[in-house]
Design a protein around this motif. Structure first.
Motif, PDB file in Angstrom:
ATOM      1  N   GLY A  66      56.442  25.981 -12.113  1.00 14.85           N
ATOM      2  CA  GLY A  66      57.741  25.435 -11.747  1.00 14.85           C
ATOM      3  C   GLY A  66      57.537  24.297 -10.768  1.00 14.85           C
ATOM      4  N   VAL A  67      58.166  23.160 -11.053  1.00 12.30           N
ATOM      5  CA  VAL A  67      58.062  21.988 -10.179  1.00 12.30           C
ATOM      6  C   VAL A  67      59.448  21.718  -9.602  1.00 12.30           C
ATOM      7  N   TYR A  68      59.566  21.909  -8.301  1.00 13.29           N
ATOM      8  CA  TYR A  68      60.825  21.723  -7.583  1.00 13.29           C
ATOM      9  C   TYR A  68      60.703  20.451  -6.748  1.00 13.29           C
ATOM     10  N   THR A  69      61.515  19.455  -7.050  1.00 15.27           N
ATOM     11  CA  THR A  69      61.434  18.169  -6.363  1.00 15.27           C
ATOM     12  C   THR A  69      62.472  18.108  -5.251  1.00 15.27           C
ATOM     13  N   PHE A  70      61.994  17.917  -4.032  1.00 13.40           N
ATOM     14  CA  PHE A  70      62.842  17.798  -2.840  1.00 13.40           C
ATOM     15  C   PHE A  70      62.786  16.373  -2.308  1.00 13.40           C
ATOM     16  N   ALA A  71      63.798  15.987  -1.584  1.00 10.90           N
ATOM     17  CA  ALA A  71      63.853  14.652  -0.990  1.00 10.90           C
ATOM     18  C   ALA A  71      62.788  14.474   0.081  1.00 10.90           C
ATOM     19  N   MET A 104      59.585  11.745  -1.340  1.00 13.06           N
ATOM     20  CA  MET A 104      59.809  12.827  -2.263  1.00 13.06           C
ATOM     21  C   MET A 104      58.627  13.784  -2.185  1.00 13.06           C
ATOM     22  N   THR A 105      58.932  15.083  -2.206  1.00 12.32           N
ATOM     23  CA  THR A 105      57.912  16.125  -2.163  1.00 12.32           C
ATOM     24  C   THR A 105      58.178  17.133  -3.271  1.00 12.32           C
ATOM     25  N   GLY A 158      62.582  19.292   3.912  1.00 10.41           N
ATOM     26  CA  GLY A 158      63.577  19.993   3.104  1.00 10.41           C
ATOM     27  C   GLY A 158      63.013  21.243   2.448  1.00 10.41           C
ATOM     28  N   VAL A 159      61.779  21.174   1.985  1.00 10.79           N
ATOM     29  CA  VAL A 159      61.127  22.348   1.401  1.00 10.79           C
ATOM     30  C   VAL A 159      61.024  23.450   2.450  1.00 10.79           C
TER      31      VAL A 159
END
Length: 100
Positions: free
Chosen positions: A57-62, A1-2, A66-67
Motif C-alpha cells: 500500500g502506497v499512501y501519499t501525504f503532503a 510529498m512523502t 503529516g504521516v
C-alpha cells in the motif's frame, strides 16, 4: 510529498481481500487521515511463486510531518481496526519515502 509504504506478508493460506483493501479500506484511510495531508492511496499486489508479500500500500501525504501526525492521531485506531476485514496477514513493514 512523502509516501508511506505498508507491506502485508503471509503465505499461501493467508487471507487477503484485494477488492476490500483497495476500495473500502482506502476510503476509510482517506476519511481518517485527509486532515493530516493524505492525498492518495494505491494498492499493488506482487506475484512471486516463493514470495511472502501479499500487498503493498502506497499512501501519499503532503509532508513527512503529516504521516507522523496521522499515525499519532486517534483516527489511526479506526484504520487499524479495519484490517481484520480484509486480511489476517501481519503488517511487517512501514517505510517512508520522500522525493529528493
Amino acid at each position: 510529498m512523502t509516501k508511506m509504504i505498508v507491506v502485508c506478508t503471509g503465505d499461501a493460506d493467508t487471507r487477503f481481500d484485494r477488492d476490500y483493501y483497495a476500495n473500502e479500506h482506502f476510503k476509510l484511510a482517506m476519511s481518517c487521515w485527509e486532515q493530516y495531508g493524505l492525498q492518495s492511496a494505491e494498492a499493488f499486489f506482487p506475484y512471486s511463486a516463493t514470495g511472502e508479500w501479499k500487498s503493498i500500500g502506497v499512501y501519499t501525504f503532503a509532508s513527512e510531518q503529516g504521516v507522523h501526525d496521522a499515525l499519532k492521531s486517534p483516527q489511526t485506531q479506526r484504520v487499524m481496526d479495519d484490517v481484520k476485514h480484509f486480511t489476517d496477514a501481519k503488517v511487517v513493514l512501514r517505510s517512508l519515502f520522500a522525493e529528493f
